[in-house]
Design an enzyme around this catalytic site. Structure first.
Site, PDB file in Angstrom:
ATOM      1  CB  SER A 106      44.961  41.867  34.847  1.00  0.00           C
ATOM      2  OG  SER A 106      44.658  41.132  36.292  1.00  0.00           O
ATOM      3  CG  ASP A 249      40.936  41.245  38.511  1.00  0.00           C
ATOM      4  OD1 ASP A 249      40.274  40.360  38.687  1.00  0.00           O
ATOM      5  OD2 ASP A 249      42.092  41.144  37.939  1.00  0.00           O
ATOM      6  CG  ASP A 251      41.917  39.423  34.197  1.00  0.00           C
ATOM      7  OD1 ASP A 251      41.995  39.889  35.482  1.00  0.00           O
ATOM      8  OD2 ASP A 251      42.835  38.857  33.748  1.00  0.00           O
ATOM      9  CG  ASP A 253      43.222  37.340  37.382  1.00  0.00           C
ATOM     10  OD1 ASP A 253      42.869  38.618  37.952  1.00  0.00           O
ATOM     11  OD2 ASP A 253      44.241  37.436  36.550  1.00  0.00           O
TER      12      ASP A 253
END
Length: 463
Positions: A106, A249, A251, A253
């Site tokens: 992440s 970011d 990933d 999310d």
């Protein structure tokens, strides 16, 4: 034989994460993935497991290790490639797979990676599920015989299906947004967002000016989309004269915003504006975590919605949302969760809803932010021995005896009459303790964090 988790590996409901090579090795990843496949089988979930990753340089290596581990216990692996984590979660749910593994750390720096575990619901393991999985790690993992090892297939359509689902949401007026033609500066920080964010914005009629679209995992800055890291995006907003800037970011999310002057507006406003767009059309409850700004409550109240709070951690917010049948929720780090889409933080739906709110109100991002009270939120990380945290909580309560106390997640002290709060809790993603405080504009939030840090420093130095 049991899997021994090495020192330095961070374990929480957010998964297993660490620095690549030490402690996170391909051997460890293969073992953890095999254990998860065995866990899913023991839960009666089935054989099919979906596997996705972000763009980190270690991602291909560790995804290969995870796939091998899954196949070794008889799981059929469906590789969906480099995708946002919310895309993987949706794919697991919609395909009725047994579960999924996301290889992503992440917002952590490039030298980190992690495994995040998805259930058949398309959500992360909750605390009871993680506890059951941890027990599997303590036993023997039964490997499949040579003629029962899992098979590998590819699914390259998950991102397209995710985009289509966002555009089909009843509170996203695609035709009106296309007519408005927002101009958006975008920073994908060389993460998985490069595959989906430009297309989403273009299909919403936006003119897009982008940096960081190369999905090579070589982040040019700290990849966490906090205000301190958005200088280049702010410059792009000013150069392109965009209506606003958006940063995700690695990933995808989390979504952060920069206003039309190039100034960051704070991650909490992502959820506040998105929640306003949803509750304007579908009145209902909003759920966020204990570390999120009060601006969420203000934005929800403006549409007649009530806000409830849950412990930090996406799955904790999701479980509260499910229990309360909330229409929208998320976390103040820029994570928006819309149950009508799925129960996962999702920067794609966050971006669509922020644009929808600006369209609904007919105002700029700076003007939208200016409608709410001027709070200051201060966040710090400190190194502190976790075994002394309970003593620290007692010391902090003694330091502020008149504050309201919430022990659902660390210690949260609130002073409602002053609109101030302080939250002290161990991080689930880094080996630190987080100190977060908020108060009306001025020095009070900083003073709360300073005083709390001094109490912790005193304890850490005491014999």
């Amino acid at each position: 034989m049991p899997i021994v988790l090495p020192r330095g590996l961070m374990v929480s409901v957010s998964g297993f994460r660490g620095r690549v090579g030490d402690p996170l090795t391909p051997e460890l990843v293969a073992a953890l993935a095999a254990a998860y496949g065995g866990f899913l089988g023991g839960e009666g979930a089935g054989r099919s497991v979906m596997l996705g990753r972000d763009s980190r340089t270690s991602g291909r290596m560790l995804a290969a290790a995870a796939g091998a581990g899954l196949a070794s216990v008889g799981c059929d692996v469906v590789d969906i490639g480099i995708v946002p984590t919310p895309t993987l979660m949706m794919a697991v749910r919609d395909a009725r797979a047994a579960g999924g593994i996301a290889v992503t750390a992440s917002h952590n720096p490039a030298e980190w990676n992690a495994l995040k575990f998805a259930t058949a619901e398309g959500m992360f393991l909750d605390a009871p599920g993680m506890a059951r999985f941890r027990r599997v790690l303590e036993g023997e993992i039964p490997r499949a015989p040579w003629d029962r090892v899992g098979e590998f297939t590819r699914d390259d359509g998950a991102a397209r299906r995710h985009l289509r689902a966002v555009l089909d949401l009843p509170f996203v007026d695609v035709a009106a947004l296309r007519a408005r033609r927002f101009s958006v500066a975008l920073d994908c920080v060389h993460g998985a967002g490069g595959a989906v964010m430009p297309e989403l914005l273009e299909r919403l009629g936006c003119r897009v000016y982008a940096i960081g679209l190369e999905m090579d995992g070589r982040f040019p800055r700290d990849p966490e989309p906090t205000a301190a890291n958005l200088g280049d995006l702010g410059a792009l907003v000013r150069e392109s004269r965009a209506d606003l800037g958006m940063a995700v970011d690695p990933d995808v999310d989390r979504l952060s915003l920069v206003d039309e002057t190039g100034d960051p507006v704070g991650e909490d406003f992502t959820l506040a504006l998105a929640a306003a767009a949803v509750t304007r059309r579908f009145p209902g409850l909003v759920v966020t975590n204990l570390s999120t700004s009060q601006v969420i409550e203000d934005a929800s109240a403006a549409t007649g919605a009530k806000t409830l709070r849950a412990p930090v951690g996406e799955i904790n917010v999701v479980r509260r949302m499910q229990a309360e049948r909330a229409v929208v929720g998320g976390e103040g780090n820029g994570g928006v969760i819309v149950p009508a889409l799925h129960h996962t933080r999702d920067a794609l739906v966050g971006a669509a809803l922020v644009l929808q709110h600006l369209l609904d109100e007919g105002i700029s991002l700076a003007a939208a932010v200016g409608r709410y009270p001027d709070y200051r939120i201060v966040k710090e990380k400190v190194a502190f021995p976790r075994e002394v945290l309970e003593t620290a909580y007692v010391r902090l309560q003694q330091r502020w005896p008149g504050a309201h106390r919430d022990r659902a997640d660390g210690l949260r002290l609130t002073w409602p009459d002053r609109r101030e709060w302080l939250h002290v809790r161990p991080s689930g993603t880094e080996p630190v303790v987080r100190l977060i405080a908020e108060a009306p504009a001025g020095p009070r939030a900083g003073k709360l964090v300073e005083d709390a840090r001094a109490e912790l420093d005193g304890l850490a130095r005491s014999p």
